[in-house]
Design an enzyme around this catalytic site. Sequence first.
Site, PDB file in Angstrom:
ATOM      1  N   GLY A  31      26.862  18.273  24.852  1.00 58.45           N
ATOM      2  CA  GLY A  31      27.307  17.275  25.255  1.00 58.45           C
ATOM      3  C   GLY A  31      28.246  17.246  26.610  1.00 58.45           C
ATOM      4  O   GLY A  31      27.874  18.363  27.357  1.00 58.45           O
ATOM      5  N   HIS A  37      21.089  18.425  32.104  1.00 57.28           N
ATOM      6  CA  HIS A  37      20.759  18.210  30.767  1.00 57.28           C
ATOM      7  C   HIS A  37      19.779  16.966  30.716  1.00 57.28           C
ATOM      8  O   HIS A  37      18.847  17.427  29.884  1.00 57.28           O
ATOM      9  CB  HIS A  37      21.774  17.537  29.933  1.00 57.28           C
ATOM     10  CG  HIS A  37      22.985  18.510  29.746  1.00 57.28           C
ATOM     11  ND1 HIS A  37      24.178  18.290  30.376  1.00 57.28           N
ATOM     12  CD2 HIS A  37      22.991  19.677  29.180  1.00 57.28           C
ATOM     13  CE1 HIS A  37      25.150  19.038  30.222  1.00 57.28           C
ATOM     14  NE2 HIS A  37      24.501  19.989  29.359  1.00 57.28           N
ATOM     15  N   GLY A 147      17.717  25.481  29.858  1.00 60.45           N
ATOM     16  CA  GLY A 147      18.072  25.567  31.390  1.00 60.45           C
ATOM     17  C   GLY A 147      18.208  27.115  32.037  1.00 60.45           C
ATOM     18  O   GLY A 147      18.785  27.893  31.127  1.00 60.45           O
ATOM     19  N   SER A 185      27.413  21.561  35.842  1.00 60.34           N
ATOM     20  CA  SER A 185      28.056  22.109  34.692  1.00 60.34           C
ATOM     21  C   SER A 185      29.001  21.211  34.138  1.00 60.34           C
ATOM     22  O   SER A 185      29.673  20.530  34.795  1.00 60.34           O
ATOM     23  CB  SER A 185      28.538  23.496  34.968  1.00 60.34           C
ATOM     24  OG  SER A 185      29.365  24.029  33.590  1.00 60.34           O
TER      25      SER A 185
HETATM   26  P1  AMP Z   1      25.244  23.167  27.411  1.00 61.56           P
HETATM   27  O1  AMP Z   1      25.761  21.905  27.193  1.00 61.56           O
HETATM   28  O2  AMP Z   1      26.149  23.537  28.660  1.00 61.56           O
HETATM   29  O3  AMP Z   1      25.213  24.066  26.297  1.00 61.56           O
HETATM   30  O4  AMP Z   1      23.848  23.162  28.020  1.00 61.56           O
HETATM   31  C1  AMP Z   1      22.822  22.896  27.198  1.00 61.56           C
HETATM   32  C2  AMP Z   1      21.468  23.025  27.951  1.00 61.56           C
HETATM   33  O5  AMP Z   1      21.619  22.398  29.305  1.00 61.56           O
HETATM   34  C3  AMP Z   1      21.330  24.551  28.244  1.00 61.56           C
HETATM   35  O6  AMP Z   1      20.006  25.007  27.991  1.00 61.56           O
HETATM   36  C4  AMP Z   1      21.550  24.693  29.792  1.00 61.56           C
HETATM   37  O7  AMP Z   1      20.959  25.923  30.203  1.00 61.56           O
HETATM   38  C5  AMP Z   1      21.150  23.557  30.256  1.00 61.56           C
HETATM   39  N1  AMP Z   1      21.888  23.246  31.502  1.00 61.56           N
HETATM   40  C6  AMP Z   1      23.139  22.956  31.786  1.00 61.56           C
HETATM   41  N2  AMP Z   1      23.443  22.952  33.105  1.00 61.56           N
HETATM   42  C7  AMP Z   1      22.205  22.971  33.710  1.00 61.56           C
HETATM   43  C8  AMP Z   1      21.699  22.482  35.022  1.00 61.56           C
HETATM   44  N3  AMP Z   1      22.489  22.410  35.893  1.00 61.56           N
HETATM   45  N4  AMP Z   1      20.295  22.490  35.087  1.00 61.56           N
HETATM   46  C9  AMP Z   1      19.601  22.639  34.181  1.00 61.56           C
HETATM   47  N5  AMP Z   1      19.821  22.804  32.846  1.00 61.56           N
HETATM   48  C10 AMP Z   1      21.154  22.932  32.712  1.00 61.56           C
END
Ligand code: AMP
Length: 282
Positions: A31, A37, A147, A185
């Site tokens: 989230g 995302h 990602g 992020s």
């Molecule tokens: P998270 O919600 O931080 O666990 O991320 C969920 C997914 O989104 C993971 O596969 C991350 O690697 C991807 N993700 C997060 N930030 C980025 C970004 N800046 N660019 C591409 N993918 C991302």
Amino acid sequence: MIVQSSPAEVLKAIRAARRAGKTVGCVPTMGVLHAGHVSLVERARTECDFVVGTIFVNPTQFGPNEDFSKYPRTLEADLEMCRHAGADLMFTPQTASMYSGDAQTIVRVTKLATVLEGAHRPGHFDGVSTVVTKLFNITEPDRAYFGQKDYQQQLIIRRMVVDLDQPVEIVTCPIVREADGLAMSSRNRYLSTEERSRAGQISQALRLAQQSAGEPQLLPQEIAGRMVAHLESIAGIELQYAVIADTQTLEPLVDRTGQGVALIAARVGTTRLIDNEVLQFR
Ligand code: AMP
């Protein structure tokens, strides 16, 4: 777009889509969604007939001194972004429906999960590989989208699906960045204005590494040294690691014949940030 918090109902909806001949793409997230995302959901939309996103702040991947309880939650805005990006179903489980009190099983990737992030965040990847396995079991995807931002994570998931014969194709999507290069992020929102401008130096260090990779006499270790020197020269950045590793094993890259990835983790104020870039040795 369906929003569903029950694992059994999600599995039912996905099996119905499968019976209708649809391929299923899964995008796991915690989230607080941003353009990074969204790029995963959009990629899944172009490659799969039925797109399921998951939003679950997974407690088992946070260490005792990490930000689980203060991790931001923006569910309504997240759902709107996914609807706009074309998701068919959003799985938004409660913790109790993912982990019963007497759960005793973890999925652990060994070697790959012990270095870098694994060394700085003990137990983190056990939480990740366990919850991703559960999400794969609940959503039975043909493809799952991760990602490159979390470079080690996508590598560990790739290892896990091979080792456990999980029938999922892992797709790794490019890092989406802010205008100054900072990797998007969910944790960037913790940064004060000053910290936010300092944080841009992390991607600057990666750019320096990429430029240095173009100098044929420089060894990976020397390139890593330039990243370290750059980041250590900036007050207010507490470097945890800045290394050049083999893109597949994450072991330190010794010469320029291999494929290298520059990986950085640093604290800016109390916020821990990670970033990486695959290097082009010429
Ligand atoms: P998270 O919600 O931080 O666990 O991320 C969920 C997914 O989104 C993971 O596969 C991350 O690697 C991807 N993700 C997060 N930030 C980025 C970004 N800046 N660019 C591409 N993918 C991302």
